[in-house]
Structures are given as structure tokens and as C-alpha cells.
Design a protein around this motif. Structure first.
Motif, PDB file in Angstrom:
ATOM      1  N   VAL A   5      56.694  62.600  81.117  1.00 21.69           N
ATOM      2  CA  VAL A   5      55.262  62.759  80.916  1.00 21.69           C
ATOM      3  C   VAL A   5      54.904  64.225  81.114  1.00 21.69           C
ATOM      4  O   VAL A   5      55.067  64.763  82.216  1.00 21.69           O
ATOM      5  N   GLU A   6      54.398  64.853  80.047  1.00 21.59           N
ATOM      6  CA  GLU A   6      54.013  66.258  80.109  1.00 21.59           C
ATOM      7  C   GLU A   6      52.552  66.390  80.527  1.00 21.59           C
ATOM      8  O   GLU A   6      51.733  65.516  80.261  1.00 21.59           O
ATOM      9  N   SER A   7      52.257  67.522  81.136  1.00 23.87           N
ATOM     10  CA  SER A   7      50.875  67.862  81.470  1.00 23.87           C
ATOM     11  C   SER A   7      50.764  69.376  81.586  1.00 23.87           C
ATOM     12  O   SER A   7      51.782  70.075  81.647  1.00 23.87           O
ATOM     13  N   SER A  21      54.097  70.961  83.080  1.00 16.46           N
ATOM     14  CA  SER A  21      54.908  70.113  83.945  1.00 16.46           C
ATOM     15  C   SER A  21      55.432  68.939  83.158  1.00 16.46           C
ATOM     16  O   SER A  21      54.761  68.429  82.255  1.00 16.46           O
ATOM     17  N   CYS A  22      56.624  68.501  83.523  1.00 17.59           N
ATOM     18  CA  CYS A  22      57.230  67.326  82.905  1.00 17.59           C
ATOM     19  C   CYS A  22      57.740  66.438  84.031  1.00 17.59           C
ATOM     20  O   CYS A  22      58.713  66.791  84.705  1.00 17.59           O
ATOM     21  N   ALA A  23      57.063  65.324  84.237  1.00 13.38           N
ATOM     22  CA  ALA A  23      57.485  64.372  85.261  1.00 13.38           C
ATOM     23  C   ALA A  23      58.563  63.474  84.665  1.00 13.38           C
ATOM     24  O   ALA A  23      58.341  62.821  83.648  1.00 13.38           O
ATOM     25  N   ALA A  93      51.204  75.346  69.826  1.00 12.30           N
ATOM     26  CA  ALA A  93      52.028  74.218  69.386  1.00 12.30           C
ATOM     27  C   ALA A  93      51.803  73.041  70.331  1.00 12.30           C
ATOM     28  O   ALA A  93      51.196  73.208  71.400  1.00 12.30           O
ATOM     29  N   VAL A  94      52.327  71.907  69.940  1.00 12.95           N
ATOM     30  CA  VAL A  94      52.472  70.800  70.875  1.00 12.95           C
ATOM     31  C   VAL A  94      53.827  70.984  71.557  1.00 12.95           C
ATOM     32  O   VAL A  94      54.837  71.172  70.889  1.00 12.95           O
ATOM     33  N   THR A 120      52.133  67.839  74.928  1.00 14.03           N
ATOM     34  CA  THR A 120      50.888  68.410  75.435  1.00 14.03           C
ATOM     35  C   THR A 120      50.548  69.623  74.581  1.00 14.03           C
ATOM     36  O   THR A 120      51.415  70.427  74.255  1.00 14.03           O
ATOM     37  N   GLN A 121      49.291  69.726  74.197  1.00 15.17           N
ATOM     38  CA  GLN A 121      48.857  70.779  73.272  1.00 15.17           C
ATOM     39  C   GLN A 121      48.629  72.094  74.026  1.00 15.17           C
ATOM     40  O   GLN A 121      47.933  72.123  75.051  1.00 15.17           O
TER      41      GLN A 121
END
Length: 126
Positions: A5-7, A21-23, A93-94, A120-121
Motif C-alpha cells: 500500500v503506497e502513500s 511510503s510503501c507498507a 507520474a503514478v 500514488t500520484q
């Protein structure tokens, strides 16, 4: 199975910084070998940005981001970060994080990775 999950994406001006972040959560028998960040701009193919080895922590970068982006990990938290500095409009980018198992495929290739986050954009205005 692995979930990512990116944020941390957003809209920033040229020269600004962002930290993505990438959980990462894994279960079952999947053994994470590396976690990478890729990006995809509108109308373009997904391209490699950076990768970190899950054990050992070695890192590798695309030439386009080398010296500006830093990938790191916190294994205790199961999180991989992408610190992005001196952002340019062409960084828009995404951004996706992805996990790979041990594979003969190159870690700079998207098809080497088995699991992907939703993205995440990141938008950099000029």
C-alpha cells in the motif's frame, strides 16, 4: 500473498521534496527478495526508479533519479520509503511499489515483480 500500500503522493512545485511510503505485508510462503519503485506517466510505459534488497539493503537506481531519490526500508515496520528531492515536472507520474521473489529476471524490469500496490500520484508543477 503480499500486500503493498503506497502513500505520500501529492502536488508539489519544481525543486520540492516528497517522501513516499510503501507498507509491505506478507503471509504464506512468498519470500520477498526485493521491493522496487516504478512510475508511469500518462501515455508512457511503466519505468523503473529504484529497488532495495529485502535482506542486506543494497540499493539500485535508474539514471534519471540517481542522486535525487533515495530508497530505504524499515524492516521492523515493514515499510519501504522513497525520498524524492529536487523534483522536476518530468517526475510527474503514478508511483507504484512492487515486491519480487528471487528470480533470474532483472530487477529493473516490471515483469520481474509479482505483487504491486495500487499506486500514488505525484504531480510536479513548473
Amino acid at each position: 500473498q503480499v500486500q503493498l500500500v503506497e502513500s505520500g503522493g501529492g502536488l508539489v512545485q519544481t525543486g520540492a521534496s516528497l517522501r513516499l511510503s510503501c507498507a509491505v505485508s506478507s503471509g504464506g510462503t512468498f519470500s520477498i527478495y526485493a521491493v522496487g519503485w516504478f512510475r508511469q506517466a500518462p501515455g508512457k510505459e511503466r519505468e523503473f526508479a529504484a529497488v532495495i534488497m529485502w535482506s542486506g539493503g543494497n540499493t539500485y537506481y535508474a539514471d534519471s533519479v540517481k542522486g535525487r531519490f533515495t530508497i530505504s526500508r524499515d524492516n521492523t515496520m515493514g515499510t519501504v520509503y522513497l525520498e524524492m528531492n529536487s523534483l522536476k515536472p518530468e517526475d510527474t507520474a503514478v508511483y507504484y511499489c512492487a515486491a519480487a521473489r528471487p528470480s533470474p529476471g532483472g530487477l529493473g524490469k516490471a515483469n520481474t515483480y509479482d505483487y504491486w500496490g495500487q499506486g500514488t500520484q505525484v504531480t510536479v508543477s513548473s
